[in-house]
Design a protein around this motif. Structure first.
Motif, mmCIF file in Angstrom:
data_model
loop_
_atom_site.group_PDB
_atom_site.id
_atom_site.type_symbol
_atom_site.label_atom_id
_atom_site.label_comp_id
_atom_site.label_asym_id
_atom_site.label_seq_id
_atom_site.Cartn_x
_atom_site.Cartn_y
_atom_site.Cartn_z
ATOM 1 N N SER A 113 81.213 67.192 37.972
ATOM 2 C CA SER A 113 80.401 67.070 36.753
ATOM 3 C C SER A 113 81.234 67.557 35.569
ATOM 4 O O SER A 113 81.715 68.691 35.565
ATOM 5 N N VAL A 114 81.393 66.688 34.589
ATOM 6 C CA VAL A 114 82.268 66.973 33.444
ATOM 7 C C VAL A 114 81.641 66.389 32.189
ATOM 8 O O VAL A 114 80.987 65.340 32.243
ATOM 9 N N PHE A 115 81.889 67.048 31.071
ATOM 10 C CA PHE A 115 81.563 66.491 29.761
ATOM 11 C C PHE A 115 82.815 66.526 28.916
ATOM 12 O O PHE A 115 83.514 67.543 28.867
ATOM 13 N N VAL A 116 83.098 65.406 28.277
ATOM 14 C CA VAL A 116 84.229 65.283 27.371
ATOM 15 C C VAL A 116 83.651 65.069 25.982
ATOM 16 O O VAL A 116 82.669 64.329 25.815
ATOM 17 N N GLY A 117 84.245 65.711 24.994
ATOM 18 C CA GLY A 117 83.780 65.567 23.622
ATOM 19 C C GLY A 117 84.939 65.270 22.685
ATOM 20 O O GLY A 117 86.095 65.544 22.994
ATOM 21 N N VAL A 118 84.588 64.726 21.532
ATOM 22 C CA VAL A 118 85.600 64.507 20.500
ATOM 23 C C VAL A 118 84.947 64.669 19.133
ATOM 24 O O VAL A 118 83.805 64.249 18.923
ATOM 25 N N TYR A 119 85.666 65.319 18.243
ATOM 26 C CA TYR A 119 85.230 65.513 16.862
ATOM 27 C C TYR A 119 86.173 64.732 15.951
ATOM 28 O O TYR A 119 87.397 64.785 16.122
ATOM 29 N N TYR A 120 85.594 64.021 14.976
ATOM 30 C CA TYR A 120 86.383 63.344 13.953
ATOM 31 C C TYR A 120 85.511 63.096 12.730
ATOM 32 O O TYR A 120 84.386 62.588 12.859
ATOM 33 N N ASP A 121 86.006 63.458 11.579
ATOM 34 C CA ASP A 121 85.396 63.107 10.296
ATOM 35 C C ASP A 121 83.919 63.512 10.203
ATOM 36 O O ASP A 121 83.074 62.733 9.768
ATOM 37 N N GLY A 122 83.613 64.733 10.666
ATOM 38 C CA GLY A 122 82.253 65.238 10.573
ATOM 39 C C GLY A 122 81.303 64.757 11.654
ATOM 40 O O GLY A 122 80.118 65.096 11.639
ATOM 41 N N ASN A 123 81.803 63.984 12.598
ATOM 42 C CA ASN A 123 80.974 63.458 13.690
ATOM 43 C C ASN A 123 81.520 63.931 15.031
ATOM 44 O O ASN A 123 82.729 64.093 15.195
ATOM 45 N N THR A 124 80.611 64.112 15.976
ATOM 46 C CA THR A 124 81.003 64.534 17.318
ATOM 47 C C THR A 124 80.318 63.634 18.339
ATOM 48 O O THR A 124 79.131 63.352 18.222
ATOM 49 N N TRP A 125 81.084 63.204 19.324
ATOM 50 C CA TRP A 125 80.567 62.367 20.405
ATOM 51 C C TRP A 125 80.901 63.043 21.727
ATOM 52 O O TRP A 125 81.942 63.683 21.865
ATOM 53 N N THR A 126 80.031 62.872 22.707
ATOM 54 C CA THR A 126 80.296 63.384 24.054
ATOM 55 C C THR A 126 79.973 62.303 25.077
ATOM 56 O O THR A 126 79.156 61.415 24.819
ATOM 57 N N ILE A 127 80.638 62.400 26.210
ATOM 58 C CA ILE A 127 80.325 61.508 27.324
ATOM 59 C C ILE A 127 80.256 62.331 28.615
ATOM 60 O O ILE A 127 81.045 63.251 28.810
ATOM 61 N N PRO A 128 79.301 62.016 29.473
ATOM 62 C CA PRO A 128 79.246 62.674 30.777
ATOM 63 C C PRO A 128 80.112 61.912 31.773
ATOM 64 O O PRO A 128 80.222 60.684 31.692
ATOM 65 N N LEU A 129 80.709 62.650 32.683
ATOM 66 C CA LEU A 129 81.494 62.037 33.751
ATOM 67 C C LEU A 129 81.025 62.604 35.083
ATOM 68 O O LEU A 129 80.674 63.783 35.167
ATOM 69 N N HIS A 130 81.056 61.772 36.090
ATOM 70 C CA HIS A 130 80.754 62.199 37.460
ATOM 71 C C HIS A 130 81.919 61.709 38.312
ATOM 72 O O HIS A 130 81.977 60.528 38.664
ATOM 73 N N LEU A 131 82.850 62.611 38.585
ATOM 74 C CA LEU A 131 84.123 62.243 39.191
ATOM 75 C C LEU A 131 84.199 62.687 40.639
ATOM 76 O O LEU A 131 83.511 63.625 41.059
ATOM 77 N N ASN A 132 85.067 62.018 41.380
ATOM 78 C CA ASN A 132 85.297 62.340 42.788
ATOM 79 C C ASN A 132 86.765 62.667 42.987
ATOM 80 O O ASN A 132 87.614 62.236 42.217
ATOM 81 N N GLY A 133 87.026 63.403 44.051
ATOM 82 C CA GLY A 133 88.397 63.744 44.398
ATOM 83 C C GLY A 133 88.567 65.233 44.493
ATOM 84 O O GLY A 133 87.626 66.005 44.284
ATOM 85 N N ASP A 134 89.803 65.642 44.809
ATOM 86 C CA ASP A 134 90.077 67.072 44.868
ATOM 87 C C ASP A 134 90.255 67.612 43.448
ATOM 88 O O ASP A 134 90.192 66.868 42.465
ATOM 89 N N ARG A 135 90.447 68.890 43.355
ATOM 90 C CA ARG A 135 90.523 69.593 42.074
ATOM 91 C C ARG A 135 91.527 68.946 41.103
ATOM 92 O O ARG A 135 91.208 68.674 39.958
ATOM 93 N N ASN A 136 92.746 68.732 41.565
ATOM 94 C CA ASN A 136 93.761 68.194 40.664
ATOM 95 C C ASN A 136 93.530 66.724 40.332
ATOM 96 O O ASN A 136 93.866 66.267 39.237
ATOM 97 N N CYS A 137 92.938 65.996 41.252
ATOM 98 C CA CYS A 137 92.576 64.601 40.975
ATOM 99 C C CYS A 137 91.510 64.550 39.880
ATOM 100 O O CYS A 137 91.601 63.729 38.956
ATOM 101 N N ILE A 138 90.516 65.415 39.971
ATOM 102 C CA ILE A 138 89.467 65.470 38.946
ATOM 103 C C ILE A 138 90.069 65.853 37.604
ATOM 104 O O ILE A 138 89.778 65.218 36.575
ATOM 105 N N ARG A 139 90.940 66.849 37.571
ATOM 106 C CA ARG A 139 91.562 67.273 36.310
ATOM 107 C C ARG A 139 92.351 66.117 35.676
ATOM 108 O O ARG A 139 92.280 65.908 34.460
ATOM 109 N N ALA A 140 93.086 65.370 36.489
ATOM 110 C CA ALA A 140 93.854 64.231 35.962
ATOM 111 C C ALA A 140 92.922 63.150 35.410
ATOM 112 O O ALA A 140 93.200 62.551 34.360
#
Length: 160
Positions: A113-140
């Protein structure tokens, strides 16, 4: 051309700066960006905010945000991106928070379970991720998603 090279080149072409606020990736996004010669023209730095205390102290995440939403949440990812942009004084800041495993503490989000966010020009967006794999695979996979999220901004990005 790799996606990270493409991202850095597009940002350079627009005269924009980039930073990162990373949790579960432990700085992997920044490390991957810095593998590219000339990255310093765009990538200004990153904050590794692995614990809730660092998220609060360095990025300004409100303790109530973490208490009410959990550290693995869209709200925390958004506040990390916003706080990172301010702390690093960059045009765009990308963030991530999540659980790369291998274990799950009671009451925490499941592995992948992961959330990625980005800020630009006064706006912020996020996306949820549901990833599989081992620890380093998920990080990549998270780093790939962070790059993809920044690239998704390009229809919105204005020339500076």
């Amino acid at each position: 051309m790799s996606k990270i090279v493409e991202m850095l080149q597009l940002l350079a072409d627009k005269g924009l700066t980039l930073g990162s606020a990373e949790s579960l990736t432990g700085g992997l996004f920044g490390a991957k960006a810095c593998e590219i010669s000339g990255a310093s023209a765009v990538y200004k730095g990153g904050i590794i905010a692995y614990t809730p205390e660092v998220k609060s102290n360095l990025l300004g995440i409100r303790p109530s945000t973490i208490r009410n939403n959990g550290v693995v949440s869209a709200v925390v990812a958004a506040e990390m991106a916003e706080g990172g942009a301010k702390a690093l004084d960059v045009d765009i800041c990308v963030s991530c928070t999540g659980n790369a495993g291998p274990t799950v503490q009671e009451g925490e989000e499941p592995v992948g379970s992961v959330f990625v966010g980005v800020y630009y020009d006064g706006n912020t967006w996020t996306i949820p991720l549901h990833l599989n794999g081992d620890r380093n695979c998920i990080r990549a996979q998270v780093v790939d998603a962070m790059v993809g999220l920044v690239l998704s901004l390009f229809p919105e990005i204005k020339n500076n």
